[in-house]
Design an enzyme around this catalytic site. Structure first.
Site, PDB file in Angstrom:
ATOM      1  CE  LYS A  37      -1.652   2.259   3.540  1.00  0.00           C
ATOM      2  NZ  LYS A  37      -2.178   2.380   4.864  1.00  0.00           N
ATOM      3  CG  ASP A  54      -7.533   2.430   2.581  1.00  0.00           C
ATOM      4  OD1 ASP A  54      -8.317   2.198   1.953  1.00  0.00           O
ATOM      5  OD2 ASP A  54      -7.468   3.364   3.416  1.00  0.00           O
TER       6      ASP A  54
END
Ligand code: SF4
Length: 134
Positions: A37, A54
């Protein structure tokens, strides 16, 4: 991380800006503490064609039925196949989904009553609509 950047790259990561996506991603992922991420957030903000996922986006994707698992790459591929292939669009939708997850599709009590995705949402169809119809 600072030590690694100093030792490995002389303290300069600006070369990543002009590097191909896969090469830049690989270099970032080798840094301590940098996961998929974080790497993708950096890359999409540098204008690279990638879509960061996320916890909010994972939850929304599963509820909507866009993804079947919490697998990062599966969710990323799903969104990238839906969206216009444009880094600016990826970043815009990434940020809007996070806000949507904070304001509407909340982790504990999603506000399905005000959500515009009700009619296409697996979670709503199988959890909320069914119960309210009983
Ligand atoms: S209908 Fe509910 S669960 Fe589905 S996306 Fe909207 S807020 Fe989330």
């Amino acid at each position: 991380m600072s030590r690694v950047i100093l030792e490995k790259y002389g303290g300069d990561l600006t070369w990543i800006i002009d590097s191909p996506l896969d090469e830049a991603r690989k270099a970032l992922l080798e840094l301590p503490g940098v996961g998929e991420k974080t790497a993708d957030v950096i890359l999409v903000n540098l204008g690279k064609p990638t879509f960061p996922v996320d916890t909010h986006i994972t939850r929304i994707s599963i509820r909507l039925g866009i993804a079947k698992s919490r697998n990062y790459r599966e969710i990323q591929r799903a969104w990238m196949s839906i969206l216009t292939p444009d880094p600016n669009r990826y970043l815009e939708v990434h940020l809007k989904l996070i806000q949507f997850g904070r304001d509407v599709c909340k982790a504990r009590s999603p506000r399905c009553d005000v959500c515009g995705f009700k009619d296409v949402c697996n979670y709503y169809m199988s959890n909320v609509k069914t119960k309210t119809a009983q």
